[in-house]
Design a protein around this motif. Structure first.
Motif, PDB file in Angstrom:
ATOM      1  N   THR A 104       5.721  -1.564   2.911  1.00 44.12           N
ATOM      2  CA  THR A 104       7.143  -1.529   3.274  1.00 44.12           C
ATOM      3  C   THR A 104       7.829  -0.193   3.024  1.00 44.12           C
ATOM      4  O   THR A 104       8.935   0.018   3.501  1.00 44.12           O
ATOM      5  N   ASP A 105       7.195   0.687   2.208  1.00 43.62           N
ATOM      6  CA  ASP A 105       7.866   1.922   1.794  1.00 43.62           C
ATOM      7  C   ASP A 105       9.139   1.625   0.990  1.00 43.62           C
ATOM      8  O   ASP A 105      10.075   2.424   0.983  1.00 43.62           O
ATOM      9  N   ALA A 106       9.184   0.468   0.325  1.00 41.96           N
ATOM     10  CA  ALA A 106      10.351   0.143  -0.495  1.00 41.96           C
ATOM     11  C   ALA A 106      10.613   1.287  -1.477  1.00 41.96           C
ATOM     12  O   ALA A 106       9.673   1.907  -1.954  1.00 41.96           O
ATOM     13  N   SER A 118       0.787  -1.240   0.000  1.00 45.80           N
ATOM     14  CA  SER A 118       0.000   0.000   0.000  1.00 45.80           C
ATOM     15  C   SER A 118       0.816   1.285   0.000  1.00 45.80           C
ATOM     16  O   SER A 118       0.237   2.375  -0.074  1.00 45.80           O
ATOM     17  N   HIS A 119       2.121   1.165   0.150  1.00 42.39           N
ATOM     18  CA  HIS A 119       2.934   2.394   0.076  1.00 42.39           C
ATOM     19  C   HIS A 119       4.370   2.035  -0.236  1.00 42.39           C
ATOM     20  O   HIS A 119       5.108   1.549   0.637  1.00 42.39           O
ATOM     21  N   ALA A 120       4.774   2.264  -1.449  1.00 42.57           N
ATOM     22  CA  ALA A 120       6.179   2.083  -1.810  1.00 42.57           C
ATOM     23  C   ALA A 120       6.435   2.887  -3.078  1.00 42.57           C
ATOM     24  O   ALA A 120       5.534   3.568  -3.584  1.00 42.57           O
ATOM     25  N   HIS A 121       7.663   2.827  -3.545  1.00 43.40           N
ATOM     26  CA  HIS A 121       8.081   3.689  -4.650  1.00 43.40           C
ATOM     27  C   HIS A 121       8.575   2.810  -5.789  1.00 43.40           C
ATOM     28  O   HIS A 121       9.656   2.242  -5.721  1.00 43.40           O
ATOM     29  N   LEU A 122       7.739   2.708  -6.810  1.00 42.78           N
ATOM     30  CA  LEU A 122       7.960   1.732  -7.876  1.00 42.78           C
ATOM     31  C   LEU A 122       9.286   1.947  -8.597  1.00 42.78           C
ATOM     32  O   LEU A 122      10.097   1.027  -8.710  1.00 42.78           O
ATOM     33  N   ASP A 158       1.786   3.270  -5.650  1.00 41.18           N
ATOM     34  CA  ASP A 158       2.998   4.059  -5.838  1.00 41.18           C
ATOM     35  C   ASP A 158       2.854   5.398  -5.119  1.00 41.18           C
ATOM     36  O   ASP A 158       1.982   6.195  -5.451  1.00 41.18           O
ATOM     37  N   ALA A 159       3.754   5.642  -4.156  1.00 39.92           N
ATOM     38  CA  ALA A 159       3.602   6.797  -3.273  1.00 39.92           C
ATOM     39  C   ALA A 159       4.222   8.062  -3.851  1.00 39.92           C
ATOM     40  O   ALA A 159       5.103   8.671  -3.244  1.00 39.92           O
ATOM     41  N   GLY A 160       3.752   8.437  -5.040  1.00 34.97           N
ATOM     42  CA  GLY A 160       4.139   9.731  -5.576  1.00 34.97           C
ATOM     43  C   GLY A 160       5.038   9.655  -6.784  1.00 34.97           C
ATOM     44  O   GLY A 160       6.229   9.414  -6.668  1.00 34.97           O
ATOM     45  N   ILE A 220      -3.416  11.864  -4.633  1.00 37.11           N
ATOM     46  CA  ILE A 220      -2.358  12.884  -4.616  1.00 37.11           C
ATOM     47  C   ILE A 220      -1.524  12.680  -3.359  1.00 37.11           C
ATOM     48  O   ILE A 220      -2.067  12.530  -2.269  1.00 37.11           O
ATOM     49  N   LYS A 221      -0.216  12.655  -3.534  1.00 42.68           N
ATOM     50  CA  LYS A 221       0.685  12.459  -2.402  1.00 42.68           C
ATOM     51  C   LYS A 221       1.283  13.788  -1.981  1.00 42.68           C
ATOM     52  O   LYS A 221       1.844  14.508  -2.808  1.00 42.68           O
ATOM     53  N   LEU A 222       1.162  14.101  -0.697  1.00 45.88           N
ATOM     54  CA  LEU A 222       1.803  15.297  -0.157  1.00 45.88           C
ATOM     55  C   LEU A 222       2.829  14.889   0.889  1.00 45.88           C
ATOM     56  O   LEU A 222       2.583  13.984   1.680  1.00 45.88           O
ATOM     57  N   GLU A 245      -0.053   8.741   5.291  1.00 49.18           N
ATOM     58  CA  GLU A 245       0.999   7.761   5.019  1.00 49.18           C
ATOM     59  C   GLU A 245       1.974   7.743   6.201  1.00 49.18           C
ATOM     60  O   GLU A 245       2.431   8.790   6.643  1.00 49.18           O
ATOM     61  N   HIS A 246       2.225   6.595   6.698  1.00 50.54           N
ATOM     62  CA  HIS A 246       3.148   6.280   7.813  1.00 50.54           C
ATOM     63  C   HIS A 246       2.476   6.420   9.182  1.00 50.54           C
ATOM     64  O   HIS A 246       2.454   5.470   9.934  1.00 50.54           O
ATOM     65  N   ALA A 247       1.938   7.613   9.502  1.00 50.57           N
ATOM     66  CA  ALA A 247       1.245   7.805  10.791  1.00 50.57           C
ATOM     67  C   ALA A 247       2.011   7.146  11.938  1.00 50.57           C
ATOM     68  O   ALA A 247       1.416   6.508  12.797  1.00 50.57           O
TER      69      ALA A 247
HETATM   70 ZN   LIG Z   1       7.353   6.605   0.994  1.00 53.93          ZN
END
Ligand SMILES: [Zn+2]
Length: 569
Positions: free
Chosen positions: A464-466, A88-92, A257-259, A315-317, A400-402
């Motif tokens: 994982t925020d990979a 649910s949150h990583a960087h492709l 994809d987180a942004g 939208i990612k901020l 995201e993260h919290a």
């Molecule tokens: Zn991230």
């Protein structure tokens, strides 16, 4: 011996072939231990698939009815299958580029990092940039002698690379480490006598003599980063190919994809049209690019309701930094750096402005917030925006993260319907030192509080925020249920009351991830009519002792009824 018996079933005498009463399946899984994440029917043995959609679930005998001579049959031999896992949150692109540059994620000491750079320098042409990412000084087993503000200095790096500029990104993405050559090219060489190190939204860390140490935090990284040669389209395609392969191997069937920007969107569309997407993708637009947002407000969301392979709807901020680099924005000072509160990385009113435009345009807003101050401010901005659109329903805005939330703000997630997109693996990696940053009380009251959030009624999506962490879901699943480091410490886990049950952890990686991208009616559980996305494990991750979870392996990944990965023999 093969792990699976996959065969085209040719109607032999012993088993009855598809009779007219059942529609024949394209693909059938038999003899599995299948966890469905469907409360009304939690465990089954077999699944039949047709045209990428689940046709039937049940016992192996029941599902045998769907086999014809055109059906591909996978005998799971008792192995465990779950709905396809959702990151649910990583960087492709980061995952792919990571494979194309120096991978410093597993480096155990500063000396080892320097050695890797030296090897790269030996292969490089004079003047070539040496780039890498993934280093984390708090993960090194020993610290270098000289540390400034919690970071190493670049003396050794300068020795091995006097002429090649070196630029190495921190695992958190919130700091970088450059050698003197790179700093010199960027015009950061001698700050003596000037106003020391502060730049807008970041810091050039200086030693006691006023010399830059090579560490740049937050926006200071851009001063050097902008000099690194731009990526070419060929390299981008190469990176995406590597990233997709990695997802398939790790059992990830859907990815948030987180942004990213328009270039990545275009590349994904191209891959989709060429039939190269082996996982489903949900994109957050990079909120740092106002022009990109304006274009998309006009255009509206791109929701792939046909193939469900690639949607752009959020939208990612980026609202604060990370705890590691003490950039996370706190209500009270850092325990290990008095007088320092971290900082916001964009003016908070931007969160409100973007939210107010996003709601009528049909976009979800996903704000990165780690410290308790950032979490509160984001919730305040969301709340004000929601009040302006009282009729807008089901907005599913996310934080995201919290990671660290003031106890007063925890219930607001449930009340406001804000999704907490958390990465359980961060607890394993960060909790041992996070207590230095926050002190015991803040850790216990509000850090990584998965149970408190779920009990507030919030949906918690996992990941994982990979490439901050490897994209492998198994360590993150382990962290979710054990709250231990990957070395298995401490006994019983950190703040054990906040552990997820195995069922909750699986749901956070499947159905809740689907909810976080508005796709829970299409995927996230194994039910008739839903997508045939599955992950198969060699061990029963829902039953084996906690200590064995990390030894489990993904054996097979299935997306839309296609086997996209099978573990080689
Ligand atoms: Zn991230």
């Amino acid at each position: 011996m093969r792990y699976f018996y996959i065969f085209l079933f040719t109607c032999l005498i012993s088993i009855s072939c598809s009779s007219n009463k059942s529609e024949p399946a394209d693909l059938v899984f038999l003899n599995g231990t299948i966890y469905t994440v469907d409360e009304s029917n939690p465990q089954v043995e077999a699944v039949a698939v047709k045209n990428g959609i689940i046709l039937a679930v049940g016992s192996s005998e029941e599902i045998g009815e769907y086999i014809s001579d055109q059906t591909e049959v996978v005998d799971l031999l008792g192995m465990t299958m779950t709905p396809g896992l959702i990151e649910s949150h990583a960087h492709l692109m980061g995952i792919g580029y990571n494979k194309l540059e120096l991978d410093l994620m597993y480096v155990k000491t500063y000396d080892e990092l320097v050695e890797k750079v030296a090897e790269a320098v030996a292969k490089a042409e004079p003047g070539d940039w040496i780039t890498g990412r993934g280093w984390h000084q708090d993960k090194w087993i020993e610290k270098p002698e000289k540390m400034v503000k919690g970071f190493q200095t670049n003396d050794q790096l300068n020795e091995v690379s006097p002429d090649n500029p070196v630029f190495l990104r921190h695992a958190s993405g919130h700091a970088t480490f450059a050698n003197s050559k790179a700093l010199e090219l960027a015009g950061i060489s001698n700050l003596k006598g000037e106003r020391p190190g502060e730049v807008e939204g970041g810091e050039i860390i200086l030693d006691e003599l006023g010399n830059p140490t090579g560490v740049l935090t937050e926006r200071a990284s851009g001063i050097v980063g902008k000099l690194v040669p731009q990526e070419t389209p060929e390299r981008a395609a190469q990176a995406l190919t590597l990233a997709l392969k990695e997802l398939a191997e790790k059992g990830i069937t859907s990815f948030h994809d987180a942004g990213s920007g328009q270039e990545t969107i275009d590349l994904l569309l191209k891959f989709k049209n060429e039939g190269k997407l082996t996982s489903r993708h949900y994109m957050m637009l990079a909120g740092s690019d106002p022009e990109l947002l304006e274009n998309w407000y006009k255009r509206g969301p791109m929701i792939d309701s046909v193939d469900h392979l690639f949607s752009v709807r959020s939208i990612k901020l980026f609202c604060d930094g990370a705890l590691g680099s003490r950039g996370a924005w706190l209500l009270e000072e850092y325990t290990d750096r008095p007088g320092h509160f971290g900082h916001e990385t964009l003016p908070m009113e931007v969160v409100g402005q973007v939210s107010e435009k996003a709601i009528p345009a049909g976009f979800q807003v996903n704000s990165h917030a780690i410290g308790d101050r950032a979490n509160r401010e984001v919730l305040d901005e969301y709340e004000a925006a929601f009040e302006k659109y009282p009729d807008a329903k089901d907005l599913r805005f996310r934080i995201e993260h919290a990671q660290h939330i003031d106890p007063e703000d925890i219930p607001r997630f449930g009340e406001m319907g804000v999704i907490a997109a958390m990465q359980a693996i961060h607890l394993s990696s960060d909790r041992p030192w996070a207590i230095d940053r926050l002190g015991e009380k803040r850790i216990v009251d509000g850090a990584y509080v998965w149970q408190k959030l779920m009990q507030s009624g919030a949906v918690v999506a996992n990941g994982t925020d990979a490439p901050v962490e490897p994209v492998d879901p198994i360590p993150s699943f382990f962290a979710s249920v054990s709250r231990q480091t990957l070395e298995g410490t401490p006994d019983g886990g950190y703040e054990a009351s906040q552990k997820m049950t195995r069922e909750e952890a699986l749901k956070s990686y499947t159905l809740d991830g689907a909810y976080a991208e508005f796709e829970e009616d299409f995927k996230g559980s194994i039910e008739v009519g839903k997508a045939a996305d599955f992950t198969v494990f060699d061990k029963n991750i829902m039953e084996i002792p906690e200590s064995e979870i990390l030894n489990s392996k993904v054996m097979m990944t299935i997306v839309g009824g296609k086997i996209v990965y099978e573990k080689p023999e």
